[in-house]
Design an enzyme around this catalytic site. Structure first.
Site, PDB file in Angstrom:
ATOM      1  N   TYR A 124     -27.962 -50.178  30.981  1.00 49.07           N
ATOM      2  CA  TYR A 124     -29.527 -49.484  31.163  1.00 49.07           C
ATOM      3  C   TYR A 124     -28.999 -48.196  31.876  1.00 49.07           C
ATOM      4  O   TYR A 124     -30.011 -47.319  31.892  1.00 49.07           O
ATOM      5  CB  TYR A 124     -30.485 -50.171  31.516  1.00 49.07           C
ATOM      6  CG  TYR A 124     -31.031 -51.344  30.754  1.00 49.07           C
ATOM      7  CD1 TYR A 124     -30.192 -52.316  30.309  1.00 49.07           C
ATOM      8  CD2 TYR A 124     -32.343 -51.339  29.902  1.00 49.07           C
ATOM      9  CE1 TYR A 124     -30.642 -53.311  29.484  1.00 49.07           C
ATOM     10  CE2 TYR A 124     -32.643 -52.080  29.301  1.00 49.07           C
ATOM     11  CZ  TYR A 124     -31.883 -53.087  28.918  1.00 49.07           C
ATOM     12  OH  TYR A 124     -32.321 -54.216  28.078  1.00 49.07           O
ATOM     13  N   LYS A 190     -20.867 -62.881  32.699  1.00 51.12           N
ATOM     14  CA  LYS A 190     -20.075 -63.156  31.805  1.00 51.12           C
ATOM     15  C   LYS A 190     -18.646 -62.612  32.416  1.00 51.12           C
ATOM     16  O   LYS A 190     -17.938 -61.941  31.837  1.00 51.12           O
ATOM     17  CB  LYS A 190     -20.307 -62.530  30.477  1.00 51.12           C
ATOM     18  CG  LYS A 190     -19.433 -62.491  29.173  1.00 51.12           C
ATOM     19  CD  LYS A 190     -19.977 -63.822  28.647  1.00 51.12           C
ATOM     20  CE  LYS A 190     -18.827 -64.051  27.212  1.00 51.12           C
ATOM     21  NZ  LYS A 190     -19.060 -65.221  26.752  1.00 51.12           N
ATOM     22  N   ASP A 223     -23.797 -67.085  27.682  1.00 48.71           N
ATOM     23  CA  ASP A 223     -24.271 -67.781  26.596  1.00 48.71           C
ATOM     24  C   ASP A 223     -24.215 -69.395  26.779  1.00 48.71           C
ATOM     25  O   ASP A 223     -25.354 -70.001  26.170  1.00 48.71           O
ATOM     26  CB  ASP A 223     -22.818 -67.604  25.610  1.00 48.71           C
ATOM     27  CG  ASP A 223     -21.519 -67.646  26.206  1.00 48.71           C
ATOM     28  OD1 ASP A 223     -21.293 -67.712  27.417  1.00 48.71           O
ATOM     29  OD2 ASP A 223     -20.523 -67.518  25.549  1.00 48.71           O
ATOM     30  N   ASP A 247     -32.825 -59.007  30.745  1.00 47.09           N
ATOM     31  CA  ASP A 247     -33.830 -58.619  29.781  1.00 47.09           C
ATOM     32  C   ASP A 247     -33.701 -59.735  28.507  1.00 47.09           C
ATOM     33  O   ASP A 247     -34.935 -60.225  28.068  1.00 47.09           O
ATOM     34  CB  ASP A 247     -33.090 -57.131  28.986  1.00 47.09           C
ATOM     35  CG  ASP A 247     -34.432 -56.790  28.205  1.00 47.09           C
ATOM     36  OD1 ASP A 247     -35.567 -57.152  28.264  1.00 47.09           O
ATOM     37  OD2 ASP A 247     -33.994 -55.957  27.646  1.00 47.09           O
TER      38      ASP A 247
END
Ligand code: NAD
Length: 355
Positions: A124, A190, A223, A247
């Protein structure tokens, strides 16, 4: 005491849900002086820019704002007003509670999760290279020199995860957990794939966790976390995440407790806080007096707590919960079968419960 608060109606369904929230906040008996400023479509029409300087000036002066959602054009057009506000006011922490209220036709009964999302960097940050531009060609050249298979026909968005911003948000999450007697913090990442960006986030989370020995700490790859949130959400308490994962899991968690119409939020910096729901401007429902104002109202509850109006916050949250439990005055998203109430009717019902 009268609280001076910046009020940003926003666009799309923003003005309708903000009006409902303003009415119930005033019905608590707390006194407000609203400083109304326009951002988004209304500001473009009046001033030719989606984020006029007086919006930032007003928030800086009042230090507290209640905001409706603002539309961001997809793919082209101006950059997000919402992201710009967070970056320019350094509102680094996004706090998004997702809580089950009895009576909701939601898939789970006992969810009580707080998402702490980093608000200023990650994908972002707006560091982007547009396909076909000279700067992008330079970047491609540089990457190829390093032996990377960079494509000519690509656009590039840079994922920036810094030590300073990660430290700040992870500290915030642990301190929030301590102050609110929460039991566990889960760091979301991740880092198995993005070792040099998410790796920093994970390393700092492990480090900072040692300073909060009374709070259980764990980490989850994003995930796997998504799957586990859907299978057994009750095992999670506070989730701390970089911007993009934060988000996405905010909407996922909103879905666990009945949808975006019930998901409030706060953007917090040093000395300044802007309260707004997780949901966007839902443009297809603009002007229909149809969408759920409870997420905006619950953002108002967070604002009351921030202002030290704890009694009023408790009463407003109870009144909203009572309307939900009654089940008579709920918008379409919470009553898929019966006849749904309008946005303004929900505000009337909450005011009746407040007595
Ligand atoms: P959205 O949250 O506006 O709406 C997605 C869907 O969720 C809607 O179609 C509707 O079915 C449902 N929904 C949302 N709010 C609801 C409510 N209060 N009551 C009942 N149902 C509700 O997401 P989107 O369609 O992806 O985004 C629309 C616009 O909003 C985009 O321009 C986006 O950039 C912007 N946006 C703004 C903010 C913000 O202002 N902070 C946040 C997210 C999205």
């Amino acid at each position: 005491m009268t609280h001076r608060v910046t009020l940003i109606p926003g666009d799309g369904i923003g003005p309708e849900v903000i009006e409902a929230a303003r009415r119930v906040l005033e019905a608590t008996g707390v006194e407000f002086k609203w400083d109304v400023v326009q951002a988004g479509a209304a500001a473009i029409a009046a001033q030719g820019t989606p984020l006029p300087p007086e919006v930032l000036d007003s928030i800086r002066k009042n230090q507290v704002a209640l905001k409706g959602p603002v539309t961001t054009p997809v793919g082209t057009g101006f950059r997000s007003v919402n992201v710009a506000l967070r970056q320019q006011l350094e509102l680094y922490a996004c706090l998004r509670p997702c809580k089950s209220y009895p009576g909701i036709p939601a898939p789970y009964r006992n969810v009580d999760i707080v998402i702490v999302r980093e608000n200023t960097e990650d994908l972002y940050a707006g560091i982007e290279f547009e396909r076909g531009k000279p700067q992008t060609a330079e970047l491609v050249k540089l990457l190829r020199k390093r032996g990377e298979k960079a494509r000519d026909d690509a656009g590039y968005s840079v994922k920036m995860i810094s030590e300073s911003a990660s430290r700040r948000i992870i500290n915030f999450a642990f301190q929030y957990a301590r102050d609110n007697r929460r039991k566990k913090v889960t760091a979301v990442h991740k880092a198995n794939i993005m070792k040099f960006s998410d790796g920093i986030f994970l390393e700092l989370a492990r480090d900072i966790a040692r300073r909060f020995p009374e709070i259980e700490f764990e980490d989850r790859i994003v995930d796997n976390l998504s799957m586990q949130l859907v299978r057994r959400p009750d095992q999670f308490d506070v989730l701390v995440a970089p911007n993009l994962y934060g988000d996405i899991i905010s909407d996922l968690c909103a879905g666990l407790v009945g949808g975006l119409g019930l998901a409030p939020g706060a953007n917090i910096g040093d000395g300044i806080a802007v309260f707004e729901p997780t949901h966007g401007s839902a443009p297809k429902y603009t002007g229909q007096n149809k969408t759920n104002p409870m997420a905006e109202m619950l953002s108002g509850v967070l604002m009351l707590r921030h202002l030290g109006e704890t009694g009023a916050a408790d009463r407003l949250e109870k009144a909203i919960a009572a309307v939900i439990a009654d089940g008579k005055d709920l918008t379409y998203d919470l009553c898929p079968t019966g006849s749904p109430a309008s946005t303004s009717r929900v505000a009337d019902a909450v005011i009746e419960k407040l007595g």
